[in-house]
Design an enzyme around this catalytic site. Structure first.
Site, short mmCIF file in Angstrom:
data_model
loop_
_atom_site.label_atom_id
_atom_site.label_comp_id
_atom_site.label_asym_id
_atom_site.label_seq_id
_atom_site.Cartn_x
_atom_site.Cartn_y
_atom_site.Cartn_z
N LYS A 257 48.91 41.29 38.38
CA LYS A 257 47.94 42.38 38.50
C LYS A 257 47.82 43.09 37.16
O LYS A 257 48.84 43.44 36.54
CB LYS A 257 48.38 43.38 39.57
CG LYS A 257 48.35 42.83 40.99
CD LYS A 257 46.94 42.69 41.52
CE LYS A 257 46.91 42.36 43.01
NZ LYS A 257 45.54 42.26 43.53
N ASP B 49 36.64 37.54 44.75
CA ASP B 49 37.36 38.21 45.82
C ASP B 49 36.46 39.28 46.43
O ASP B 49 35.80 39.06 47.44
CB ASP B 49 38.67 38.81 45.32
CG ASP B 49 39.49 39.46 46.43
OD1 ASP B 49 39.06 39.42 47.60
OD2 ASP B 49 40.56 40.02 46.15
N LYS C 43 39.63 35.96 52.80
CA LYS C 43 40.57 36.89 53.44
C LYS C 43 40.05 37.27 54.81
O LYS C 43 38.87 37.56 54.98
CB LYS C 43 40.75 38.15 52.59
CG LYS C 43 41.49 37.97 51.29
CD LYS C 43 41.60 39.29 50.54
CE LYS C 43 42.36 39.15 49.24
NZ LYS C 43 42.39 40.44 48.47
N THR D 250 53.36 38.23 43.78
CA THR D 250 52.59 39.18 42.99
C THR D 250 53.48 40.08 42.14
O THR D 250 54.46 40.63 42.63
CB THR D 250 51.70 40.05 43.90
OG1 THR D 250 50.87 39.19 44.69
CG2 THR D 250 50.83 40.98 43.08
#
Length: 338
Positions: free
Chosen positions: A158, A232, A254, A133
């Protein structure tokens, strides 16, 4: 901070020990909704007198959680008494259920002397490719960060609503060969998404993750884009998937959203059956929090389990990272320990 209660299962007396821990990051982790400088986690130990199983979760403010509320949820369940199979009914999906569920999976592995992978009918995790990331910063800083990991096969970028293309272009220039995921963390409007999509396709972006707010994503049902969308924040449990499938082409599973490995396994099977693309993700956590998710990652199209990579120091015998590839150490969570 520590909460200690007794958990009674249908089979035997168990003791749950829950505590909070803070793990500083090596550098700030910035996303559209804020910046993180440490991983605040809750660890559960499930003990049967002879053996112990471990689980870790990350309380997440976006879902109305904090360390205190998660410890309180764990204490309430411990006072009531519940086995792993019952957790799905008596505790809501979230960090508290995740920590308990994973601890009980690990304990069962010790009790029957079989790995969690065996118990779940999965192959033992091997080396996998994980996204690395790049957090929000000035484009030149993001380019520097991307250049440092340019050999990684997969990079997550991001972004927020302010000049996201500048950020993606900077990363793409610094890492021309990497596959890219762009993650606005709900910060875009549908109109901004539609306007940006052609340019993101030209930059060879593979996936756009949760571009608009979860409570506004119904508009995506009529949108047709060249870059696939991944849910998400819009997808927590298997109950969400029928709705999500009308709006997204991929789902990020997740453990902290699903409330543990038990529900995440159910989600994984349903995502595959529905023909959606599977992504496996994590919060910023230690290797203990990521280890159960690694079991789901073998056949995932996208894996984003670099949470421990952000820590200044991970747990002893933590995940091993090398240029966007990761593998678990021997004898960790879910393995039969001496």
């Amino acid at each position: 901070m520590e909460a200690i209660r007794v958990l009674c299962s249908s089979a035997r007396m168990l003791r749950l020990i829950a505590r909070s821990e803070r793990w500083p990051l090596s550098r700030p982790f910035r996303i559209a909704r804020g910046v993180k400088t440490a991983a605040d986690v809750v660890v559960v130990e499930a003990r049967d007198g002879e053996r112990v199983g471990y689980g870790e979760s990350v309380p997440y403010a976006r879902y109305g959680e904090n360390v205190e509320s998660v410890l309180a949820e764990i204490a309430a369940v411990a006072e009531r008494g519940v086995a792993r199979e019952e957790l799905q009914r008596v505790l809501r999906p979230g960090a508290a259920r995740n920590a308990i569920d994973c601890a009980l999976w690990d304990l069962e592995a010790q009790q029957v002397r079989r790995s969690v992978a065996e118990l779940a009918g999965l192959s033992e995790p091997d080396e996998i490719v994980t996204a690395v990331t790049i957090s929000i910063d000035a484009p030149e800083r993001m380019a520097e960060a991307a250049a440092a990991v340019a050999a990684a096969p997969l990079i997550k970028v991001k972004v927020d609503a302010a000049a996201p293309l500048d950020a993606v272009r900077a990363v793409r220039t610094a890492a021309p060969a990497a596959r890219l995921i762009v993650d606005p963390n709900e910060s875009w409007s549908v109109e901004q998404l539609c306007g940006l999509s052609p340019a993101l396709a030209a930059l060879k972006v593979d996936l756009i993750e949760q571009p608009v707010a979860a409570d506004l994503d119904a508009a995506l049902e009529t949108v047709r884009l060249t870059v696939p969308l991944c849910a998400d924040e819009s997808a927590h449990t298997s109950a969400d998937l029928e709705r999500v499938a009308r709006r997204y082409q991929a789902v990020n599973v997740k453990l902290d959203k699903a409330g543990g490995l038990t529900e995440a396994l159910k989600m994984r099977a349903q995502v595959r059956a529905m023909g959606l693309t599977l992504m496996v993700g994590c919060m910023v956590s230690t290797s203990l929090g990521v280890a159960p998710a690694l079991l789901l990652a073998a056949d995932a199209r996208f894996v984003d389990l670099d949470g421990p990579w952000w820590l200044a120091q991970d747990r002893e015998n933590g995940m091993i990272f090398d240029n966007g590839r990761m593998r678990a150490p021997r004898g960790g969570w879910g393995c039969v320990r001496a």
